[in-house]
Design a protein around this motif. Structure first.
Motif, short mmCIF file in Angstrom:
data_model
loop_
_atom_site.label_atom_id
_atom_site.label_comp_id
_atom_site.label_asym_id
_atom_site.label_seq_id
_atom_site.Cartn_x
_atom_site.Cartn_y
_atom_site.Cartn_z
N VAL A 1 -6.91 9.05 -14.29
CA VAL A 1 -6.85 8.44 -12.96
C VAL A 1 -5.85 7.29 -12.99
O VAL A 1 -5.59 6.70 -14.05
CB VAL A 1 -8.23 7.91 -12.51
N ASP A 2 -5.29 6.99 -11.83
CA ASP A 2 -4.40 5.85 -11.69
C ASP A 2 -5.22 4.58 -11.49
O ASP A 2 -6.13 4.55 -10.67
CB ASP A 2 -3.46 6.02 -10.50
N VAL A 3 -4.91 3.54 -12.24
CA VAL A 3 -5.59 2.26 -12.08
C VAL A 3 -4.53 1.16 -11.98
O VAL A 3 -3.38 1.34 -12.38
CB VAL A 3 -6.55 1.95 -13.25
N VAL A 4 -4.94 0.04 -11.41
CA VAL A 4 -4.06 -1.12 -11.33
C VAL A 4 -4.37 -2.04 -12.51
O VAL A 4 -5.52 -2.38 -12.75
CB VAL A 4 -4.27 -1.89 -10.01
N VAL A 5 -3.33 -2.42 -13.25
CA VAL A 5 -3.52 -3.33 -14.38
C VAL A 5 -2.57 -4.52 -14.24
O VAL A 5 -1.59 -4.46 -13.50
CB VAL A 5 -3.26 -2.62 -15.73
N ALA A 6 -2.90 -5.58 -14.93
CA ALA A 6 -2.04 -6.76 -14.93
C ALA A 6 -0.81 -6.48 -15.78
O ALA A 6 -0.92 -6.16 -16.96
CB ALA A 6 -2.80 -7.97 -15.47
N LYS A 7 0.36 -6.59 -15.18
CA LYS A 7 1.61 -6.38 -15.90
C LYS A 7 1.97 -7.61 -16.73
O LYS A 7 2.63 -7.51 -17.76
CB LYS A 7 2.73 -6.08 -14.90
N GLU A 8 1.53 -8.77 -16.26
CA GLU A 8 1.76 -10.04 -16.94
C GLU A 8 0.45 -10.82 -16.95
O GLU A 8 -0.49 -10.49 -16.21
CB GLU A 8 2.84 -10.86 -16.23
N ASN A 9 0.37 -11.86 -17.77
CA ASN A 9 -0.77 -12.77 -17.70
C ASN A 9 -0.77 -13.46 -16.34
O ASN A 9 0.27 -13.95 -15.88
CB ASN A 9 -0.70 -13.83 -18.80
N ILE A 10 -1.95 -13.51 -15.70
CA ILE A 10 -2.08 -14.17 -14.40
C ILE A 10 -3.05 -15.33 -14.56
O ILE A 10 -4.21 -15.12 -14.91
CB ILE A 10 -2.60 -13.19 -13.33
N PRO A 11 -2.62 -16.55 -14.31
CA PRO A 11 -3.50 -17.71 -14.54
C PRO A 11 -4.57 -17.83 -13.46
O PRO A 11 -4.44 -17.30 -12.35
CB PRO A 11 -2.54 -18.90 -14.48
N PHE A 12 -5.64 -18.52 -13.78
CA PHE A 12 -6.70 -18.81 -12.81
C PHE A 12 -6.11 -19.46 -11.58
O PHE A 12 -5.31 -20.39 -11.66
CB PHE A 12 -7.72 -19.75 -13.47
N LYS A 13 -6.48 -18.96 -10.41
CA LYS A 13 -6.00 -19.43 -9.10
C LYS A 13 -4.53 -19.12 -8.88
O LYS A 13 -3.95 -19.57 -7.88
CB LYS A 13 -6.25 -20.93 -8.92
N GLY A 14 -3.91 -18.34 -9.77
CA GLY A 14 -2.52 -17.95 -9.57
C GLY A 14 -2.41 -16.93 -8.45
O GLY A 14 -3.25 -16.03 -8.33
N LYS A 15 -1.38 -17.07 -7.63
CA LYS A 15 -1.16 -16.11 -6.54
C LYS A 15 -0.54 -14.85 -7.12
O LYS A 15 0.46 -14.91 -7.84
CB LYS A 15 -0.26 -16.72 -5.47
N ILE A 16 -1.12 -13.70 -6.80
CA ILE A 16 -0.71 -12.43 -7.41
C ILE A 16 0.42 -11.81 -6.60
O ILE A 16 0.31 -11.63 -5.39
CB ILE A 16 -1.90 -11.47 -7.50
N SER A 17 1.51 -11.48 -7.28
CA SER A 17 2.66 -10.84 -6.63
C SER A 17 2.78 -9.39 -7.07
O SER A 17 2.07 -8.94 -7.98
CB SER A 17 3.94 -11.60 -6.97
N ASP A 18 3.70 -8.65 -6.44
CA ASP A 18 3.95 -7.26 -6.83
C ASP A 18 4.34 -7.16 -8.30
O ASP A 18 3.99 -6.20 -8.98
CB ASP A 18 5.07 -6.66 -5.98
N GLY A 19 5.09 -8.17 -8.78
CA GLY A 19 5.55 -8.13 -10.15
C GLY A 19 4.48 -8.41 -11.19
O GLY A 19 4.70 -8.21 -12.38
N ASP A 20 3.32 -8.85 -10.74
CA ASP A 20 2.22 -9.18 -11.67
C ASP A 20 1.34 -7.98 -11.99
O ASP A 20 0.51 -8.05 -12.90
CB ASP A 20 1.33 -10.28 -11.08
N ILE A 21 1.49 -6.89 -11.23
CA ILE A 21 0.61 -5.73 -11.42
C ILE A 21 1.45 -4.45 -11.54
O ILE A 21 2.60 -4.40 -11.14
CB ILE A 21 -0.40 -5.58 -10.26
N GLU A 22 0.84 -3.43 -12.09
CA GLU A 22 1.48 -2.12 -12.18
C GLU A 22 0.41 -1.04 -12.20
O GLU A 22 -0.77 -1.31 -12.44
CB GLU A 22 2.35 -2.04 -13.44
#
Length: 254
Positions: A35-56
């Motif tokens: 199945v396709d899942v969304v994972v963190a492409k980069e480390n995302i800090p607490f309260k960090g705003k998530i962008s397209d580049g942060d996930i894959e």
């Protein structure tokens, strides 16, 4: 001819077998029961705003996919939201990791969850809910008795106990506060609970009804906010809560 075929046939079967093995390894293996899942492409800090580049999007075995996790069609529910914890690279993303409503206090900015005592409140909308954004007005002591009488006369479920905040609706709010300015704007409501400390929600079984009566109100505040409210209430003012808008539920898959 037969002798030639006896040599060619095994070679053809060998080529066919290698072809099937190659096709399975490079095309089928990663698509069977995955199945396709969304994972963190980069480390995302607490309260960090998530962008397209942060996930894959990645494929994982169905057995390894987190129950309730986001899939490839859910990226709009994640982008521009905030991380509820430190999210490590490669982590599958699921609702509990996303602070969809920005309700987690930012300690770096001095934020915390603050309970608002009933004794500070004059009026609270009966339809106020967790994650709503509210404005706080203050009512001077000399106006409280008059406004309480107006509200109680206008509502079917008026609060008769003199010391308790009255319950209002938007029509009454607009009429009574048309000439006033809020002392606090865009207050994030962290929780609204009843007397048994249970979250007040919409009653799914009864139309236009709630699961309880609001008794306890908690907000995201900082020291300045709380001091401002305390200063007003010590001077005899009481707080009139009016919510501005309701948060979207699109970020909540649970």
């Amino acid at each position: 001819m037969k002798k030639t075929l006896s040599y060619i046939t095994p070679v053809l079967f060998l080529i066919l077998g290698c072809g099937i093995l190659w096709f399975f390894e490079y095309y089928l293996k990663d698509n069977i029961d995955t199945v396709d899942v969304v994972v963190a492409k980069e480390n995302i800090p607490f309260k960090g705003k998530i962008s397209d580049g942060d996930i894959e999007i990645k494929k994982v075995r169905r057995d390894n996919a987190i129950s309730g996790g986001y899939n490839s069609s859910d990226t709009k529910l994640i982008v521009d939201k905030y991380a509820a914890i430190d999210i490590k690279k490669g982590t599958q993303i699921y609702p509990s990791l996303i602070d969809s409503y920005d309700l987690i206090p930012n300690e770096k900015e001095g934020e915390f969850i603050a309970p608002i005592p009933d004794s500070w409140l004059f009026a609270v909308p009966g339809s106020l809910r967790k994650s709503f954004v509210a404005d706080f007005y203050v009512i001077p002591d000399k106006e409280q008795a008059m406004l309480r009488a107006i509200v109680q006369e206008s509502t079917q479920h008026s609060e008769k106990e003199e010391g308790k905040p009255v319950k209002t609706d938007k029509t009454i709010d607009n009429e009574l506060l048309s000439n006033k300015e809020p002392v606090l704007k865009d207050v994030r409501v962290a929780s609204v609970k009843d007397r048994s400390n249970k979250e007040v929600k919409e009653n799914t079984e009864v139309k236009d009804a709630a699961t309880g009566v609001i008794s306890n109100l908690e907000i995201i505040a900082n020291g300045e906010t709380l001091t401002k409210l305390r200063d007003y209430t010590e001077q005899g003012y009481k707080i009139y809560v009016v919510y501005k808008y309701e948060r979207s539920n699109e970020g909540d898959k649970s």
